[in-house]
Design a protein around this motif. Structure first.
Motif, PDB file in Angstrom:
ATOM      1  N   VAL A 177       0.846  -1.203   0.000  1.00  0.00           N
ATOM      2  CA  VAL A 177       0.000   0.000   0.000  1.00  0.00           C
ATOM      3  C   VAL A 177       0.874   1.243   0.000  1.00  0.00           C
ATOM      4  CG1 VAL A 177      -1.959  -1.146   1.115  1.00  0.00           C
ATOM      5  CG2 VAL A 177      -0.225   0.009   2.528  1.00  0.00           C
ATOM      6  N   SER A 178       0.277   2.344  -0.447  1.00  0.00           N
ATOM      7  CA  SER A 178       1.041   3.580  -0.639  1.00  0.00           C
ATOM      8  C   SER A 178       1.055   4.428   0.625  1.00  0.00           C
ATOM      9  CB  SER A 178       0.453   4.367  -1.813  1.00  0.00           C
ATOM     10  OG  SER A 178      -0.915   4.630  -1.576  1.00  0.00           O
ATOM     11  N   SER A 179       1.614   5.614   0.501  1.00  0.00           N
ATOM     12  CA  SER A 179       1.705   6.556   1.613  1.00  0.00           C
ATOM     13  C   SER A 179       1.660   7.972   1.052  1.00  0.00           C
ATOM     14  CB  SER A 179       3.013   6.349   2.381  1.00  0.00           C
ATOM     15  OG  SER A 179       3.248   7.406   3.287  1.00  0.00           O
ATOM     16  N   ALA A 180       1.169   8.920   1.861  1.00  0.00           N
ATOM     17  CA  ALA A 180       1.175  10.322   1.437  1.00  0.00           C
ATOM     18  C   ALA A 180       2.569  10.934   1.535  1.00  0.00           C
ATOM     19  CB  ALA A 180       0.189  11.128   2.287  1.00  0.00           C
ATOM     20  N   SER A 181       3.516  10.162   2.066  1.00  0.00           N
ATOM     21  CA  SER A 181       4.896  10.631   2.208  1.00  0.00           C
ATOM     22  C   SER A 181       5.817   9.861   1.262  1.00  0.00           C
ATOM     23  CB  SER A 181       5.364  10.414   3.657  1.00  0.00           C
ATOM     24  OG  SER A 181       6.763  10.600   3.762  1.00  0.00           O
ATOM     25  N   PRO A 182       6.894  10.481   0.778  1.00  0.00           N
ATOM     26  CA  PRO A 182       7.866   9.728  -0.023  1.00  0.00           C
ATOM     27  C   PRO A 182       8.539   8.626   0.787  1.00  0.00           C
ATOM     28  CG  PRO A 182       8.261  12.092  -0.188  1.00  0.00           C
ATOM     29  CD  PRO A 182       7.278  11.892   0.914  1.00  0.00           C
ATOM     30  N   GLU A 183       8.605   8.802   2.116  1.00  0.00           N
ATOM     31  CA  GLU A 183       9.172   7.780   2.999  1.00  0.00           C
ATOM     32  C   GLU A 183       8.035   6.955   3.587  1.00  0.00           C
ATOM     33  OE1 GLU A 183      10.350  11.179   3.584  1.00  0.00           O
ATOM     34  OE2 GLU A 183      11.772  10.678   2.002  1.00  0.00           O
ATOM     35  N   ASN A 184       7.573   5.982   2.835  1.00  0.00           N
ATOM     36  CA  ASN A 184       6.467   5.119   3.255  1.00  0.00           C
ATOM     37  C   ASN A 184       6.881   4.350   4.518  1.00  0.00           C
ATOM     38  OD1 ASN A 184       4.289   3.362   3.422  1.00  0.00           O
ATOM     39  ND2 ASN A 184       4.321   2.828   1.257  1.00  0.00           N
ATOM     40  N   PRO A 185       6.186   4.539   5.650  1.00  0.00           N
ATOM     41  CA  PRO A 185       6.581   3.858   6.899  1.00  0.00           C
ATOM     42  C   PRO A 185       6.169   2.388   6.916  1.00  0.00           C
ATOM     43  CG  PRO A 185       4.626   5.170   7.293  1.00  0.00           C
ATOM     44  CD  PRO A 185       5.020   5.429   5.858  1.00  0.00           C
ATOM     45  N   ILE A 265       0.462   5.045  -9.471  1.00  0.00           N
ATOM     46  CA  ILE A 265       0.954   4.010 -10.406  1.00  0.00           C
ATOM     47  C   ILE A 265       2.473   3.933 -10.360  1.00  0.00           C
ATOM     48  CG2 ILE A 265       1.120   3.316 -12.839  1.00  0.00           C
ATOM     49  CD1 ILE A 265      -1.707   2.986 -11.766  1.00  0.00           C
ATOM     50  N   ASN A 266       3.135   5.091 -10.309  1.00  0.00           N
ATOM     51  CA  ASN A 266       4.601   5.146 -10.369  1.00  0.00           C
ATOM     52  C   ASN A 266       5.274   5.038  -9.003  1.00  0.00           C
ATOM     53  OD1 ASN A 266       4.500   5.470 -13.137  1.00  0.00           O
ATOM     54  ND2 ASN A 266       4.616   7.712 -13.066  1.00  0.00           N
ATOM     55  N   ASP A 267       4.490   4.887  -7.947  1.00  0.00           N
ATOM     56  CA  ASP A 267       5.057   4.846  -6.598  1.00  0.00           C
ATOM     57  C   ASP A 267       5.883   3.571  -6.396  1.00  0.00           C
ATOM     58  OD1 ASP A 267       5.612   5.021  -3.908  1.00  0.00           O
ATOM     59  OD2 ASP A 267       3.566   4.550  -3.250  1.00  0.00           O
ATOM     60  N   PRO A 268       7.200   3.702  -6.205  1.00  0.00           N
ATOM     61  CA  PRO A 268       8.028   2.502  -6.058  1.00  0.00           C
ATOM     62  C   PRO A 268       7.827   1.782  -4.721  1.00  0.00           C
ATOM     63  CG  PRO A 268       9.364   4.467  -5.721  1.00  0.00           C
ATOM     64  CD  PRO A 268       8.010   4.946  -6.150  1.00  0.00           C
TER      65      PRO A 268
END
Length: 342
Positions: A177-185, A265-268
């Motif tokens: 799952v994604s995160s609103a932050s670039p540093e996904n916790p 879509i592009n979120d690594p």
């Protein structure tokens, strides 16, 4: 191409009577330090959904004296939704599935309650049952006036509860799952979810009552009751909503698509495409580009901040389907952004 399609085909019906529905809720998961940036502090996350709803409908917030921002000052994705929906001018409804703070505007209430910390159980079985049944009733009533629904969400820490639901329903969803932050916790989310799924009951409603947030159940109920086509406007959270819908009525997915942004879509750090493929639902993505924006607060979307929320992707997709370009949407977003940052 300003819209890209993944995992199958879905055609937005032309000339369909369309409405946008924003489902809001909170859980105590958002109070866990570090799990979400959907609010300047953990405590303020309980104000975010109501403030998002107010900004979407009225263009300003009343429950807090500012537009919802991340701790680093990046504005809510509701700015994209408001811009897109201003262009297409369709009706907008706010649905409260269980928000700790209520918006100061008219809303439809599903009789839910704010979710607790899923590690100790989110809600009572009766609450989960009521949310789904009332959602179905609302969906049926909306069918009398509309052919196409765009359903968005606002719930801080919703990706964590979504991951818990997906794992609880048997999907390979850990760390996807994604995160609103670039540093996904991811480590924190994983620990919370693994604790939440211990001693999981086998009955579906009891399982959902333990793991789900109120928003997911409200969205699923509305979708189950609605007779037309539906766009679940959101990121990886909406794969969990789709999974819940599938548990109740597998055939329903034939008329449903997830509408998101290219940033998801592009979120690594996440994998919406594999989740959607496992569930069996297509995805549309708005290929917005904020890299040339006049404002740094919008440019950072291209660096992995925020990504999605409040139906940003779905509302953009709908605007694009009506002839507006990604560039025109950005211009409208900038116009609104400028007005709120003066």
């Amino acid at each position: 191409m300003d819209i890209k399609t993944f995992n199958g085909d879905f055609f937005i019906p032309s000339n369909a009577k369309t409405a946008f529905v924003l489902v809001i809720a909170t859980t105590d998961v958002s109070l866990i330090p570090g799990i979400t940036v959907a609010g300047a502090t953990p405590e303020l996350t309980h104000f975010t959904p109501a403030a998002d709803a107010e900004f979407l409908i009225k263009g300003k917030c009343f429950v807090i004296n500012t537009v919802p921002v991340t701790p680093t000052g990046i504005p809510t994705p509701a700015i994209i939704s408001r811009a897109s929906l201003e262009l297409v001018k369709i009706p907008k409804f706010v649905v409260n599935a269980g928000s700790r703070v209520k918006p100061n505007l008219p809303f439809i209430d599903l009789g839910g309650e704010p979710g607790k910390d899923i590690r100790r159980g989110s809600m009572e079985r009766e609450t989960a049952d009521r949310l789904i049944k009332n959602g179905i009733t609302l969906g049926e009533e909306l069918s009398n006036a509309f052919d196409f629904l765009i359903i968005g969400e606002s719930i801080p820490a919703g990706t964590t509860t979504a991951m818990a639901v997906l794992v609880g329903l048997g999907y390979d969803a850990l760390d996807k799952v994604s995160s609103a932050s670039p540093e996904n916790p991811k480590d924190l989310k994983r620990r919370v979810v693994l604790e939440a799924i211990k001693d999981l009951p086998s009955e579906l409603l009891l399982k959902l009552a333990k793991l789900s947030d109120p928003m997911l159940l409200g969205v699923a109920g509305i979708a189950l009751g609605f007779k037309g086509k539906i766009m679940l406007a959101g990121g990886t959270q909406m794969t969990a909503a789709a999974a819940i819908i599938k548990e109740f009525d597998k055939e329903k997915l034939k008329n449903i698509v997830i509408g998101t942004t290219k940033w998801i879509i592009n979120d690594p750090s996440s994998d919406i495409l594999s989740l959607a493929k496992d569930i069996g639902i297509p995805i549309l993505a708005a290929w917005l580009d904020f890299s040339n924006s006049r404002f740094e607060g919008l440019k950072v979307y291209e660096r992995g901040y925020v990504k999605e929320g409040v139906g940003a992707g779905g509302s953009s997709i709908y605007a694009i389907s009506k002839g507006y370009t990604a560039t025109q949407i950005l211009q409208k977003v900038e116009e609104i952004y400028e007005s709120i940052t003066k």
